[in-house]
Write an enzyme that holds these catalytic residues in place. Structure first.
Site, PDB file in Angstrom:
ATOM      1  N   HIS A  96       0.781  -1.061   0.069  1.00 17.52           N
ATOM      2  CA  HIS A  96      -0.189  -0.091  -0.027  1.00 17.52           C
ATOM      3  C   HIS A  96       0.855   1.296  -0.116  1.00 17.52           C
ATOM      4  O   HIS A  96       1.836   1.184   0.908  1.00 17.52           O
ATOM      5  CB  HIS A  96      -0.788   0.176   1.292  1.00 17.52           C
ATOM      6  CG  HIS A  96      -2.046  -0.815   0.947  1.00 17.52           C
ATOM      7  ND1 HIS A  96      -3.137  -0.809   0.106  1.00 17.52           N
ATOM      8  CD2 HIS A  96      -2.665  -1.874   1.694  1.00 17.52           C
ATOM      9  CE1 HIS A  96      -4.079  -1.663   0.296  1.00 17.52           C
ATOM     10  NE2 HIS A  96      -3.761  -2.371   1.339  1.00 17.52           N
ATOM     11  N   CYS A 121       0.280   2.043  -5.823  1.00 22.83           N
ATOM     12  CA  CYS A 121      -0.818   2.745  -6.403  1.00 22.83           C
ATOM     13  C   CYS A 121      -0.398   4.284  -6.556  1.00 22.83           C
ATOM     14  O   CYS A 121       0.578   4.643  -5.847  1.00 22.83           O
ATOM     15  CB  CYS A 121      -2.049   2.782  -5.623  1.00 22.83           C
ATOM     16  SG  CYS A 121      -3.003   1.162  -5.680  1.00 22.83           S
ATOM     17  N   ARG A 176      -0.405   2.884 -11.538  1.00 20.55           N
ATOM     18  CA  ARG A 176       0.576   2.139 -10.649  1.00 20.55           C
ATOM     19  C   ARG A 176       1.828   2.664 -10.980  1.00 20.55           C
ATOM     20  O   ARG A 176       2.109   3.491 -12.010  1.00 20.55           O
ATOM     21  CB  ARG A 176       0.607   0.757 -11.474  1.00 20.55           C
ATOM     22  CG  ARG A 176      -0.591  -0.065 -11.167  1.00 20.55           C
ATOM     23  CD  ARG A 176      -0.780  -0.384  -9.693  1.00 20.55           C
ATOM     24  NE  ARG A 176      -2.094  -1.127  -9.458  1.00 20.55           N
ATOM     25  CZ  ARG A 176      -3.250  -0.418  -9.047  1.00 20.55           C
ATOM     26  NH1 ARG A 176      -3.466   0.503  -9.240  1.00 20.55           N
ATOM     27  NH2 ARG A 176      -4.090  -1.430  -9.070  1.00 20.55           N
TER      28      ARG A 176
END
Length: 337
Positions: A236, A305, A314
């Site tokens: 993340h 991300c 991305r």
């Protein structure tokens, strides 16, 4: 005009009283004023005019000198008003607070206290907005703060568990179950230390603050100990521990270290891809296009991300292995402050 004979001449007959009065009136009228004036010879008539008028209309003067317009009916109404109704405002009488309310007073006060439909609707809308705002604030707090707190605790616990297993001599098998930790990732420039687990499941890996290894088909990548291949990792960028939040700050030459039970694998950042589609899985190829690598080797790919707080695109960072150091020889220079 007829005259009466008195001998030598005739004397004029006297005029009637009306003609005399009219003559006197024509003499005494002052045409230069429009105010009231007294006409000689008409005092009695003026007095009669100021008196009461018959029932047909006009004005009348009361004993107190007040002029009442209209006829008899108007005078009767005026007299009734003067006699039966007060002309001055009467201050309201304050109710004794000790006296209990009558049933009528209680109902009246209850009606006054009861809100109307518009008031109730405005209160309902206001409460709805307040509730929605509180829920949104709680959700943002949960996403941006509490998920990080919980993920850091889970990731820290997994890291300590790995280190304890390695210190106790319990060896892990070469194949790992999804969600099972098997290595520790160090990014010294960003002060990142996070466990690496098998798989990229949000629930089992990424949401726990861990870094996931692309180890399942169709996105299966190599392991660090493989002689050639691309070791692909995901994590993340925001919330849930956000271990890859600042990997966009990595520049060529920065060190990334993968610590396993027996070995330190040191990679050196070589290039990056700021934006690409989430479906661009070619970045995980053994020789990724656009990375600058031209032949098979031992490579590292970090994926996350972008932009921040979205998952629309991305961000990719590539590195190549520059050192493989056994744990028995101590930490590599990249981990020594």
């Amino acid at each position: 005009m007829p005259r009466i004979a008195d001998g030598s001449r005739t004397a004029p007959l006297p005029r009637i009283a009306g003609e005399a009065s009219a003559s006197a009136s024509s003499v005494a009228v002052d045409d230069e004023t429009m105010a009231l004036r007294v006409v000689p010879g008409r005092r009695a008539e003026a007095g009669r005019a100021s008196g009461p008028v018959g029932a047909s209309g006009g004005t009348s003067t009361s004993a107190a000198g007040t002029v009442t317009p209209g006829g008899r009916a108007a005078r009767r109404k005026a007299a009734k008003r003067r006699g039966g109704r007060r002309t001055t405002a009467v201050p309201p009488v304050e109710r004794d607070p000790q006296r209990p309310l009558t049933r009528v007073e209680a109902r009246r006060q209850a009606r006054l206290r009861k809100p109307g439909p518009a008031t109730l609707a405005s209160r309902a809308v206001g409460e709805l907005f307040i509730t929605t705002g509180v829920l949104m604030l709680l959700f943002v707090t949960y996403q941006l703060w509490w998920t990080n707190v919980r993920a850091h605790a889970q990731a820290g616990s997994a890291t300590h568990r790995l280190q304890d297993d390695w210190a106790s001599g319990r060896r892990s098998p070469g194949v790992f179950e999804p969600g099972q930790g098997f290595a520790i990732l160090h990014i010294p420039k960003l002060d990142v230390v996070a466990p690496i687990a098998e798989g990229i499941s949000n629930k089992r890996v990424l949401d726990k603050g861990m870094v996931g290894h692309y180890g399942e088909a169709p996105l299966k990548t190599a392991m660090p100990q493989d002689k050639t291949g691309n070791f692909g990792l995901a994590a993340h960028r925001n919330t849930h521990g956000e271990p890859f939040r600042y990997i966009n700050r990595l520049t060529p030459g920065d060190a990334v270290v993968v610590e396993t039970q027996d070995t330190y694998f040191v990679y050196e950042v070589s290039s990056s891809l700021p934006v690409t589609s989430p479906s661009n899985i070619s970045v995980l190829d053994p020789v990724p296009p656009g990375s600058g690598f031209t032949r098979p080797g031992r490579y590292l790919t970090l994926t996350t991300c972008t932009p921040e707080f979205t998952s629309k695109y991305r961000l990719i960072v590539w590195g190549k292995m520059v050192q493989e150091r056994p744990r028995g020889k101590g930490k590599p220079d990249a981990l020594i402050e």
